[in-house]
Scaffold this active site. Structure first.
Site, mmCIF file in Angstrom:
data_model
loop_
_atom_site.group_PDB
_atom_site.id
_atom_site.type_symbol
_atom_site.label_atom_id
_atom_site.label_comp_id
_atom_site.label_asym_id
_atom_site.label_seq_id
_atom_site.Cartn_x
_atom_site.Cartn_y
_atom_site.Cartn_z
ATOM 1 N N ASP A 15 120.519 -26.520 2.994
ATOM 2 C CA ASP A 15 119.344 -25.729 2.632
ATOM 3 C C ASP A 15 119.629 -24.793 1.459
ATOM 4 O O ASP A 15 118.892 -24.769 0.473
ATOM 5 C CB ASP A 15 118.870 -24.912 3.837
ATOM 6 C CG ASP A 15 118.501 -25.806 5.013
ATOM 7 O OD1 ASP A 15 117.902 -26.857 4.786
ATOM 8 O OD2 ASP A 15 118.829 -25.446 6.150
ATOM 9 N N TYR A 187 129.008 -34.686 9.307
ATOM 10 C CA TYR A 187 128.839 -33.843 10.474
ATOM 11 C C TYR A 187 129.924 -34.169 11.500
ATOM 12 O O TYR A 187 130.438 -35.291 11.531
ATOM 13 C CB TYR A 187 127.458 -34.060 11.102
ATOM 14 C CG TYR A 187 126.310 -33.684 10.216
ATOM 15 C CD1 TYR A 187 126.021 -32.349 9.949
ATOM 16 C CD2 TYR A 187 125.508 -34.659 9.627
ATOM 17 C CE1 TYR A 187 124.966 -31.992 9.128
ATOM 18 C CE2 TYR A 187 124.447 -34.316 8.804
ATOM 19 C CZ TYR A 187 124.176 -32.978 8.557
ATOM 20 O OH TYR A 187 123.137 -32.631 7.736
ATOM 21 N N GLN A 249 129.539 -26.031 -6.483
ATOM 22 C CA GLN A 249 128.658 -27.179 -6.686
ATOM 23 C C GLN A 249 129.062 -28.001 -7.900
ATOM 24 O O GLN A 249 129.051 -29.235 -7.851
ATOM 25 C CB GLN A 249 127.211 -26.705 -6.812
ATOM 26 C CG GLN A 249 126.624 -26.231 -5.485
ATOM 27 C CD GLN A 249 125.159 -25.868 -5.593
ATOM 28 O OE1 GLN A 249 124.710 -25.347 -6.608
ATOM 29 N NE2 GLN A 249 124.404 -26.124 -4.536
ATOM 30 N N ARG A 265 126.301 -36.057 3.509
ATOM 31 C CA ARG A 265 125.472 -35.731 4.657
ATOM 32 C C ARG A 265 124.257 -34.928 4.211
ATOM 33 O O ARG A 265 124.198 -34.417 3.081
ATOM 34 C CB ARG A 265 126.267 -34.928 5.685
ATOM 35 C CG ARG A 265 126.451 -33.466 5.329
ATOM 36 C CD ARG A 265 127.289 -32.722 6.350
ATOM 37 N NE ARG A 265 126.984 -31.303 6.368
ATOM 38 C CZ ARG A 265 127.662 -30.403 7.084
ATOM 39 N NH1 ARG A 265 128.684 -30.782 7.819
ATOM 40 N NH2 ARG A 265 127.307 -29.125 7.068
ATOM 41 N N GLY A 266 123.277 -34.777 5.130
ATOM 42 C CA GLY A 266 122.156 -33.881 4.882
ATOM 43 C C GLY A 266 121.334 -34.291 3.683
ATOM 44 O O GLY A 266 120.987 -35.454 3.507
ATOM 45 N N GLU A 267 121.024 -33.344 2.825
ATOM 46 C CA GLU A 267 120.151 -33.600 1.676
ATOM 47 C C GLU A 267 120.824 -33.315 0.339
ATOM 48 O O GLU A 267 120.795 -34.156 -0.566
ATOM 49 C CB GLU A 267 118.878 -32.762 1.789
ATOM 50 C CG GLU A 267 117.904 -32.987 0.650
ATOM 51 C CD GLU A 267 116.553 -32.342 0.890
ATOM 52 O OE1 GLU A 267 115.939 -31.869 -0.079
ATOM 53 O OE2 GLU A 267 116.099 -32.319 2.051
ATOM 54 N N ASP A 268 121.449 -32.161 0.184
ATOM 55 C CA ASP A 268 121.971 -31.778 -1.126
ATOM 56 C C ASP A 268 123.064 -32.734 -1.596
ATOM 57 O O ASP A 268 122.985 -33.296 -2.693
ATOM 58 C CB ASP A 268 122.501 -30.345 -1.085
ATOM 59 C CG ASP A 268 122.979 -29.867 -2.450
ATOM 60 O OD1 ASP A 268 122.198 -29.994 -3.416
ATOM 61 O OD2 ASP A 268 124.114 -29.407 -2.563
ATOM 62 N N SER A 269 124.100 -32.944 -0.799
ATOM 63 C CA SER A 269 125.182 -33.839 -1.216
ATOM 64 C C SER A 269 124.695 -35.283 -1.308
ATOM 65 O O SER A 269 125.183 -36.068 -2.119
ATOM 66 C CB SER A 269 126.367 -33.738 -0.254
ATOM 67 O OG SER A 269 125.988 -34.092 1.065
#
Length: 378
Positions: A15, A187, A249, A265-269
């Site tokens: 996030d 994760y 980053q 994982r997730g969104e950013d990476s």
């Protein structure tokens, strides 16, 4: 023009990672004055060591970062207000928005998804129940009828300037010919032990870069260690794990660009792995109702277009095995098949990145702001 971005940390680094990239791009490329409201400065400091976790307000790279607490320090609403990932604005801030002569443009920046319904809901308005205000749903995505992806103009030139061998040396890694280089950002999950076993027993040597503190319990157990130490190498048969610090980053982008395969994982990476044009394996955020598997399937269906049938099957089988607790034998076969088509996956990643370059979220967001602002005045 002023913009307020509100961010509550739910998925740890994802996030705040997304919001921080967007804030920097709006400031650097479009001269927008940005305040970034974050409720977890400690998490932000992991991504950016310059963050002062005890500071109520601080300037970072031209962006005013504000610690989002129950009592807001400044209630002057911006021209563009971004509510990231349905975090819900404070009521006192909404009241201040109502009092402005010209109402701010209020945008709910949603989570990224490749599901077909996204294009139907992108830019739909939602009236606020207790006021004359309305907010607009803005969906990131992978096509022209979505909000696009966060991708700064300087990314390509920065990646081209990356000296991979120097970066690997800084991270304390030496390589032998033919060694596969993999970054692992995932994760905590029981599949990690199976993946390490597959890599250790594979025919080709592999070096895995692991951020410190990430899934450390599981991986330390695999190497019969009480804990993993920064900068140390851990060896098992054909597998070497290098524990690296949590990177900024920009440095992380360089690592993604330098590796042969990136587990993200997730969104950013996940987005950054696509923008550096390298093969990736996505560990999607797990939800109890299984909705995440629908999101995973939707992206696979979109991403694999243009691949050979062998490459499509290899990608599908590995991603599903990694995300659905496959047996060791199934994961081993999926990894073997994935490596057989790795060259094609690399070529496809380059083509995909070129397609995504046409869909710039920050530019689309500001175009949306200008259009809605013009409508509001008339």
């Amino acid at each position: 023009m002023r913009c307020d971005i509100f961010c509550k940390v739910i998925d740890n680094y994802g996030d705040v990672g997304v919001c921080w990239r967007l804030a920097k791009q709006l400031h650097n490329e479009y001269a927008v004055t940005v305040r970034l409201w974050i409720d977890d400065l400690a998490c932000f400091a992991t991504l950016n060591p310059a963050v002062k976790t005890d500071s109520a307000e601080q300037w970072l790279e031209g962006v005013l970062v504000v610690c989002w607490q129950d009592k807001l320090l400044d209630l002057r609403p911006a021209d563009l207000v971004i509510e990231a990932f349905a975090c819900f604005l404070p009521e006192v801030y909404i009241e201040a928005m109502q009092k402005k002569t010209v109402a701010p443009i209020w945008v709910n920046l949603e989570y990224l998804s490749a599901e077909p319904w996204v294009t139907d809901f992108h830019l739909l308005p939602s009236p606020h129940a207790q006021s004359h205000l309305k907010k607009t749903f803005f969906f990131p995505g992978f096509g022209a009828k979505t909000g696009g992806l966060i991708q700064e103009a300087s990314l390509r030139s920065r990646l081209q300037a990356t000296d991979s061998m120097q970066l690997f040396a800084e991270l304390g890694a030496d390589f032998v010919d033919g060694q596969i280089k993999v970054s692992l950002f995932c994760y905590p999950d029981e599949m990690i032990l199976k993946l390490l076993q597959v890599w250790a027993n594979a025919d080709q040597p592999l070096c895995c870069f692991l951020p410190q503190g990430l899934a450390s319990v599981e991986i330390a157990h695999f190497f019969s260690q009480e804990e993993l130490r920064l900068g140390q190498h851990y060896q098992c048969c054909n597998l070497t794990v290098v524990v690296i610090p949590f990177l900024s980053q920009d440095k992380y982008d360089q690592l993604l660009c330098s590796c042969d395969i990136n587990f993200v994982r997730g969104e950013d990476s996940f987005v950054r792995a696509q923008l550096v044009a390298k093969p990736l394996v996505w560990h999607i955020y797990r939800q109890e109702d299984g909705v995440h598997l629908d999101k995973l399937s939707a992206f696979i269906q979109l991403y694999r277009q243009g691949m050979s049938l062998a490459a499509q099957d290899a990608l599908l089988n590995l991603w599903q095995a990694w995300n659905q607790n496959a047996t060791l034998a199934a994961l081993q076969q999926a990894w073997h098949d994935y490596l057989l088509v790795l060259n094609e996956l690399q070529q496809h990643a380059v083509c995909w990145q070129k397609q995504m370059a046409e869909h710039n979220l920050a530019r689309n967001l500001l175009n949306c702001y200008q259009k809605m602002g013009t409508i509001a005045r008339f």
